[in-house]
Enzyme design. Structure first.
Site, PDB file in Angstrom:
ATOM      1  N   THR A   1       0.861  -1.188   0.000  1.00 13.22           N
ATOM      2  CA  THR A   1       0.000   0.000   0.000  1.00 13.22           C
ATOM      3  C   THR A   1       0.894   1.234   0.000  1.00 13.22           C
ATOM      4  OG1 THR A   1      -0.037   0.089   2.392  1.00 13.22           O
ATOM      5  CG2 THR A   1      -1.809  -1.112   1.349  1.00 13.22           C
TER       6      THR A   1
ATOM      7  N   LYS B 248     -13.788  17.748  11.839  1.00 13.69           N
ATOM      8  CA  LYS B 248     -14.698  17.647  12.976  1.00 13.69           C
ATOM      9  C   LYS B 248     -14.867  19.025  13.587  1.00 13.69           C
ATOM     10  CE  LYS B 248     -12.910  13.056  13.487  1.00 13.69           C
ATOM     11  NZ  LYS B 248     -11.534  13.067  13.042  1.00 13.69           N
TER      12      LYS B 248
ATOM     13  N   TRP C 139     -19.543  16.611  11.670  1.00 11.56           N
ATOM     14  CA  TRP C 139     -18.572  16.293  10.617  1.00 11.56           C
ATOM     15  C   TRP C 139     -18.830  17.146   9.375  1.00 11.56           C
ATOM     16  CZ3 TRP C 139     -18.045  10.200  10.382  1.00 11.56           C
ATOM     17  CH2 TRP C 139     -17.407   9.779  11.560  1.00 11.56           C
TER      18      TRP C 139
END
Ligand code: AMP
Length: 561
Positions: free
Chosen positions: A197, A454, A459
């Protein structure tokens, strides 16, 4: 109620392993005339049939085994662009039982060194044009015994590399080798290929695909609900072969005979436009950044790209403005979501039949898409609770399925890593993506868990703000990141790249977000800055970590409204 095994009716079906070898043999036998065309930048492209590439894959396997001593699950790495030789390696290495390890050529040098050493790669097959990248690293790669060079490039760079590895020419190595190979009987659960990854945090993590997972994933790529191509099609594979196996396309094409157009190192907008005009692909796959570049090129210098009617876009969210612009060009974008850990096909946004031709259709296309039967999804709320598929409850997406990782590679002879922050106790992959799922199974991502803003306990989706900003005519690109705020905890910072010749008026942009973008007033950014370009990760995604650091270190010239 399930019966004890010995009492159950036994299936009468054959148990034939699902292997990459089978995909290779099928592609050669049944679709031998299909082609891999590799762009060379000047003159005629290189053209090779599946039958020819298959024979060369056999010869490569002989060379790797007989000349270079590849045995068992040895790792053979590739540091290559998308081209026919890379496809040959894709089939030769797993079919002989070894493990293909595709190296991401855009990674910083120290990460590449870390990855090669972690995988203990024995061989590196490298394109000559990438020797300037590989040669300086070789002295730090003790496990690498052989280097196989393919295509144009300055070999003398290897002379001073200070490595014990022996250097070979790809073409010389495979020349005169036998054209048949007695492939071993493989267990379908055996490792076939691995990919690390891109790792924006911590060390990169290795995902190891099995023969079985690659086989099943290829079938899914070929389903009509996914890419659904046939041997009448030619796919332009822009997504790199080192990025999640080019979304499975090299395997899927050998299953169904889809022709491949490979751009090699010519990934800039102008040669891409040229190869589309000349070679007339019907489908193409790449991340949004590539398409944005191509769009600007086609706007500046229009070309006949009418053959290209289907475009698969994923890797990061496809902005609505890009989708509309491509609709106007007659290229229909199909949005997809996936990860290195998901092989990568997770979801694909083909609208349901009832929405076609209605006002709802475009909305469905903008979602990340529907799950295929092979992938199950669930949403987990902040307190660990399971959230409903109501299109409103936002939580972290967890997935499981036949081509989804259940752990990470932990080095040879060690147990795979089951990190608690990456896998749930019952074995599902925690994707780190936050979103909603509609009652009819369409996923909409609102953010990465670590990018969500946040603000005062609520959110704010950075992706929503970015998409709205990027639909403004003066804006070329925009990235929104969370920055600390005394009153609200976090607030959005809008970083904007202007189109050539455009000027910035932050008040107007803010008003545009409210009026055209339908963004709630409390979500509108008050901090704004103009930047030259959005920093990108090694696979072309917005690198928000860099922007957050630049802000923290006072490197950005921020206007506060
Ligand atoms: P990688 O493993 O490098 O392919 O990165 C996977 C991540 O890319 C996912 O977890 C998502 O955060 C992001 N991603 C992939 N496709 C999309 C998409 N269509 N929309 C938004 N984010 C995406």
């Amino acid at each position: 109620m399930s019966l004890p095994w010995e009492d159950a009716v036994l299936s009468t079906m054959q148990d034939v392993p699902l292997t990459v070898t089978r995909i290779l043999e099928h592609g050669v036998l049944v679709h031998g005339r299909s082609r891999i065309t590799t762009w060379t930048g000047e003159g005629e492209p290189q053209r090779r049939s599946f039958a020819e590439a298959g024979t060369r894959a056999v010869q490569l396997a002989h060379a790797l085994r007989d000349d270079l001593g590849v045995r068992g699950d040895d790792r053979v790495a590739t540091l290559m662009w998308n081209n026919a030789e890379h496809v040959e390696a894709y089939f030769a290495i797993p079919s002989m039982g070894a493990v293909l390890h595709t190296l991401n050529l855009r990674l910083p040098a120290e990460q590449l060194v870390w990855i090669v050493n972690h995988a203990a790669d024995k061989i590196v097959i490298v394109n000559g044009s990438l020797l300037p990248l590989l040669a300086p690293l070789l002295a730090k790669l003790p496990t690498v015994e052989h280097i196989v060079v393919s295509g144009p490039g300055d070999r003398s760079l290897l002379d001073a590399a200070g490595s014990h590895a022996r250097v070979h020419e790809y073409e010389e190595l495979i020349a005169d080798k036998p054209t048949t190979f007695d492939w071993p009987e493989l267990d379908e659960r055996q490792a076939a290929a691995m990919c690390y990854t891109s790792g924006t945090t911590g060390d990169p993590k290795g995902v190891v695909y099995s023969h079985r997972s690659i086989y099943l994933h290829s079938m899914q790529v070929n389903m009509a609900e996914s890419m659904g191509l046939t041997d009448e099609d030619t796919t332009l594979v822009v997504v790199p072969q080192f990025h999640v196996n080019a979304w499975g396309l090299p395997h899927a094409t050998f299953m169904t005979g889809i022709n491949m157009l490979m751009p090699d190192r010519f990934l800039q907008p102008a040669p891409l436009a040229e190869m589309i005009e000349q070679e007339k692909p019907t489908h193409a796959a790449a991340v949004p950044t590539i398409w944005r570049g191509l769009l600007a090129e086609l706007t500046a210098r229009p070309r006949d790209v009418s053959s290209l009617t289907q475009v698969s876009v994923g890797g990061s969210a496809c902005p609505p403005s890009l989708m509309r612009a491509f609709d106007d060009l007659g290229m229909r974008i199909c949005h997809a979501w996936g990860m290195t850990e998901t092989s990568p096909l997770g979801t694909m946004a083909r609208p349901p039949a009832h929405a076609l031709g209605t006002d709802e259709e475009f909305g469905y296309r903008l979602t990340q898409g529907r799950f295929p039967a092979g992938v199950e999804g669930r949403l987990i709320g902040p307190g660990g609770e399971r959230l409903p598929w109501d299109g409103e409850s936002a939580g972290e997406l967890e997935v499981r399925g036949n081509w989804i990782a259940g752990s990470y590679y932990n080095g040879p002879d060690t147990e795979p890593l089951r990190l608690a922050d990456k896998f749930s106790e019952d074995g599902w992959l925690k994707t780190g993506d936050v979103g909603t799922i509609s009652p009819d199974g369409f996923l909409t991502l609102t953010d990465r868990a670590k990018d969500v803003i946040k603000s005062g306990g609520e959110w704010i989706s950075s992706v929503e703000l970015e998409n709205a900003l990027m639909s403004h005519p003066a804006v070329a690109e925009a990235a929104v990141v969370a920055v600390p705020d005394d009153k609200w905890g976090e607030r959005p910072l809008a970083t904007v790249v202007l189109k050539e010749g455009a000027t910035a008026d932050f008040d107007a942009l803010r008003a545009f977000l409210a009026e055209e973008g339908n963004i709630a007033k409390w979500q509108l950014p008050e901090r704004w800055t103009i930047i030259e370009a959005v920093p990108k990760t090694s696979v072309g995604k917005f690198d928000k970590k860099v922007l957050r650091r630049q802000y923290a270190e006072g490197e950005l010239d921020v206007t506060r409204l």
